[in-house]
Scaffold this motif. Sequence first.
Motif, PDB file in Angstrom:
ATOM      1  N   LYS A  53       0.831  -1.204   0.000  1.00  0.00           N
ATOM      2  CA  LYS A  53       0.000   0.000   0.000  1.00  0.00           C
ATOM      3  C   LYS A  53       0.862   1.248   0.000  1.00  0.00           C
ATOM      4  CE  LYS A  53      -3.828  -2.216   2.401  1.00  0.00           C
ATOM      5  NZ  LYS A  53      -4.594  -2.315   3.634  1.00  0.00           N
ATOM      6  N   GLN A  54       2.083   1.122   0.490  1.00  0.00           N
ATOM      7  CA  GLN A  54       2.999   2.260   0.551  1.00  0.00           C
ATOM      8  C   GLN A  54       3.817   2.417  -0.731  1.00  0.00           C
ATOM      9  OE1 GLN A  54       5.278   1.103   3.920  1.00  0.00           O
ATOM     10  NE2 GLN A  54       3.684   1.611   5.402  1.00  0.00           N
ATOM     11  N   ALA A  55       3.796   1.434  -1.578  1.00  0.00           N
ATOM     12  CA  ALA A  55       4.609   1.458  -2.787  1.00  0.00           C
ATOM     13  C   ALA A  55       3.949   2.285  -3.883  1.00  0.00           C
ATOM     14  CB  ALA A  55       4.844   0.041  -3.297  1.00  0.00           C
ATOM     15  N   ASP A  56       4.783   2.860  -4.717  1.00  0.00           N
ATOM     16  CA  ASP A  56       4.320   3.600  -5.882  1.00  0.00           C
ATOM     17  C   ASP A  56       4.283   2.631  -7.065  1.00  0.00           C
ATOM     18  OD1 ASP A  56       4.004   5.345  -8.086  1.00  0.00           O
ATOM     19  OD2 ASP A  56       5.095   6.928  -7.050  1.00  0.00           O
ATOM     20  N   LEU A  57       3.248   2.716  -7.885  1.00  0.00           N
ATOM     21  CA  LEU A  57       3.115   1.790  -9.015  1.00  0.00           C
ATOM     22  C   LEU A  57       4.304   1.843  -9.962  1.00  0.00           C
ATOM     23  CD1 LEU A  57      -0.665   2.006  -9.954  1.00  0.00           C
ATOM     24  CD2 LEU A  57       0.554   0.114  -8.882  1.00  0.00           C
ATOM     25  N   LYS A  58       4.947   3.001 -10.080  1.00  0.00           N
ATOM     26  CA  LYS A  58       6.101   3.098 -10.988  1.00  0.00           C
ATOM     27  C   LYS A  58       7.306   2.299 -10.478  1.00  0.00           C
ATOM     28  CE  LYS A  58       7.932   7.245  -8.964  1.00  0.00           C
ATOM     29  NZ  LYS A  58       9.147   7.857  -8.928  1.00  0.00           N
ATOM     30  N   ASP A  59       7.285   1.926  -9.189  1.00  0.00           N
ATOM     31  CA  ASP A  59       8.390   1.146  -8.636  1.00  0.00           C
ATOM     32  C   ASP A  59       8.357  -0.308  -9.074  1.00  0.00           C
ATOM     33  OD1 ASP A  59       9.416   3.334  -7.268  1.00  0.00           O
ATOM     34  OD2 ASP A  59       8.190   2.929  -5.494  1.00  0.00           O
ATOM     35  N   ILE A  60       7.203  -0.828  -9.389  1.00  0.00           N
ATOM     36  CA  ILE A  60       7.069  -2.253  -9.720  1.00  0.00           C
ATOM     37  C   ILE A  60       7.927  -2.647 -10.926  1.00  0.00           C
ATOM     38  CG2 ILE A  60       5.455  -4.065 -10.440  1.00  0.00           C
ATOM     39  CD1 ILE A  60       3.399  -2.676  -8.571  1.00  0.00           C
ATOM     40  N   PRO A  61       7.880  -1.904 -12.053  1.00  0.00           N
ATOM     41  CA  PRO A  61       8.759  -2.289 -13.171  1.00  0.00           C
ATOM     42  C   PRO A  61      10.238  -2.204 -12.811  1.00  0.00           C
ATOM     43  CG  PRO A  61       7.099  -0.726 -13.905  1.00  0.00           C
ATOM     44  CD  PRO A  61       6.990  -0.809 -12.427  1.00  0.00           C
ATOM     45  N   HIS A  62      10.618  -1.269 -11.957  1.00  0.00           N
ATOM     46  CA  HIS A  62      12.026  -1.144 -11.548  1.00  0.00           C
ATOM     47  C   HIS A  62      12.451  -2.372 -10.749  1.00  0.00           C
ATOM     48  CE1 HIS A  62      11.470   3.529 -11.608  1.00  0.00           C
ATOM     49  NE2 HIS A  62      11.373   2.981 -12.801  1.00  0.00           N
ATOM     50  N   ILE A  63      11.572  -2.809  -9.850  1.00  0.00           N
ATOM     51  CA  ILE A  63      11.863  -3.973  -9.020  1.00  0.00           C
ATOM     52  C   ILE A  63      11.935  -5.233  -9.881  1.00  0.00           C
ATOM     53  CG2 ILE A  63      10.929  -5.461  -7.206  1.00  0.00           C
ATOM     54  CD1 ILE A  63       9.722  -2.798  -6.005  1.00  0.00           C
ATOM     55  N   VAL A  64      10.986  -5.383 -10.779  1.00  0.00           N
ATOM     56  CA  VAL A  64      10.970  -6.560 -11.661  1.00  0.00           C
ATOM     57  C   VAL A  64      12.219  -6.583 -12.539  1.00  0.00           C
ATOM     58  CG1 VAL A  64       9.763  -7.630 -13.607  1.00  0.00           C
ATOM     59  CG2 VAL A  64       8.473  -6.807 -11.631  1.00  0.00           C
ATOM     60  N   ASN A  65      12.629  -5.439 -13.060  1.00  0.00           N
ATOM     61  CA  ASN A  65      13.828  -5.369 -13.895  1.00  0.00           C
ATOM     62  C   ASN A  65      15.068  -5.759 -13.096  1.00  0.00           C
ATOM     63  OD1 ASN A  65      15.199  -4.705 -16.404  1.00  0.00           O
ATOM     64  ND2 ASN A  65      16.017  -2.949 -15.291  1.00  0.00           N
ATOM     65  N   ALA A  66      15.191  -5.263 -11.872  1.00  0.00           N
ATOM     66  CA  ALA A  66      16.339  -5.622 -11.029  1.00  0.00           C
ATOM     67  C   ALA A  66      16.365  -7.119 -10.752  1.00  0.00           C
ATOM     68  CB  ALA A  66      16.302  -4.831  -9.724  1.00  0.00           C
ATOM     69  N   LEU A  67      15.214  -7.671 -10.420  1.00  0.00           N
ATOM     70  CA  LEU A  67      15.144  -9.106 -10.152  1.00  0.00           C
ATOM     71  C   LEU A  67      15.476  -9.924 -11.400  1.00  0.00           C
ATOM     72  CD1 LEU A  67      12.019  -9.203  -7.835  1.00  0.00           C
ATOM     73  CD2 LEU A  67      14.369  -9.802  -7.204  1.00  0.00           C
ATOM     74  N   TYR A  68      14.993  -9.470 -12.558  1.00  0.00           N
ATOM     75  CA  TYR A  68      15.301 -10.167 -13.806  1.00  0.00           C
ATOM     76  C   TYR A  68      16.799 -10.175 -14.077  1.00  0.00           C
ATOM     77  CZ  TYR A  68      16.025 -11.007 -18.740  1.00  0.00           C
ATOM     78  OH  TYR A  68      16.513 -11.486 -19.922  1.00  0.00           O
ATOM     79  N   LEU A  69      17.429  -8.995 -13.976  1.00  0.00           N
ATOM     80  CA  LEU A  69      18.861  -8.914 -14.254  1.00  0.00           C
ATOM     81  C   LEU A  69      19.664  -9.798 -13.306  1.00  0.00           C
ATOM     82  CD1 LEU A  69      19.286  -5.067 -14.853  1.00  0.00           C
ATOM     83  CD2 LEU A  69      19.436  -6.878 -16.570  1.00  0.00           C
ATOM     84  N   LEU A  70      19.344  -9.727 -12.031  1.00  0.00           N
ATOM     85  CA  LEU A  70      20.086 -10.510 -11.046  1.00  0.00           C
ATOM     86  C   LEU A  70      19.918 -12.017 -11.267  1.00  0.00           C
ATOM     87  CD1 LEU A  70      19.310  -8.364  -7.893  1.00  0.00           C
ATOM     88  CD2 LEU A  70      21.578  -8.695  -8.932  1.00  0.00           C
ATOM     89  N   THR A  71      18.691 -12.464 -11.469  1.00  0.00           N
ATOM     90  CA  THR A  71      18.469 -13.906 -11.610  1.00  0.00           C
ATOM     91  C   THR A  71      18.965 -14.432 -12.958  1.00  0.00           C
ATOM     92  OG1 THR A  71      16.172 -13.538 -12.293  1.00  0.00           O
ATOM     93  CG2 THR A  71      16.557 -14.050  -9.988  1.00  0.00           C
ATOM     94  N   GLN A  72      18.779 -13.682 -14.025  1.00  0.00           N
ATOM     95  CA  GLN A  72      19.242 -14.128 -15.342  1.00  0.00           C
ATOM     96  C   GLN A  72      20.762 -14.226 -15.367  1.00  0.00           C
ATOM     97  OE1 GLN A  72      17.445 -15.226 -18.010  1.00  0.00           O
ATOM     98  NE2 GLN A  72      19.389 -15.737 -18.927  1.00  0.00           N
ATOM     99  N   ASP A  73      21.433 -13.194 -14.869  1.00  0.00           N
ATOM    100  CA  ASP A  73      22.899 -13.229 -14.839  1.00  0.00           C
ATOM    101  C   ASP A  73      23.389 -14.359 -13.933  1.00  0.00           C
ATOM    102  OD1 ASP A  73      22.700 -10.992 -16.441  1.00  0.00           O
ATOM    103  OD2 ASP A  73      23.618  -9.617 -14.999  1.00  0.00           O
ATOM    104  N   GLY A  74      22.745 -14.526 -12.790  1.00  0.00           N
ATOM    105  CA  GLY A  74      23.130 -15.606 -11.873  1.00  0.00           C
ATOM    106  C   GLY A  74      22.973 -16.972 -12.504  1.00  0.00           C
TER     107      GLY A  74
END
Length: 87
Positions: A53-74
């Motif tokens: 509820k405290q998160a901004d909707l624009k943060d979701i794509p940023h979080i997903v992108n970070a998780l994608y980069l980290l897991t794909q590279d790993g």
Amino acid sequence: MQDRYRPLKTRYSESPVLVIDTEADPHEILDAAHQRLRAASDLLETLYCLCFKQADLKDIPHIVNALYLLTQDGCELLEVARQRTEL
């Protein structure tokens, strides 16, 4: 040279900037994979504990992108390490 340096799949341009040295010490490759996958896991754990509820909707794509980069590279690093240990 192209066989030694494997470009990461997470690149956004035609010419790779980040590569995996497939001839590096397998333990160092595993350490790099562990670092990325641990960071992704820690981020997921933090998100699990937060109230969205405290998160901004624009943060979701940023979080997903970070998780994608980290897991794909790993995962790519793990694949190279696995191939190195089979030699």
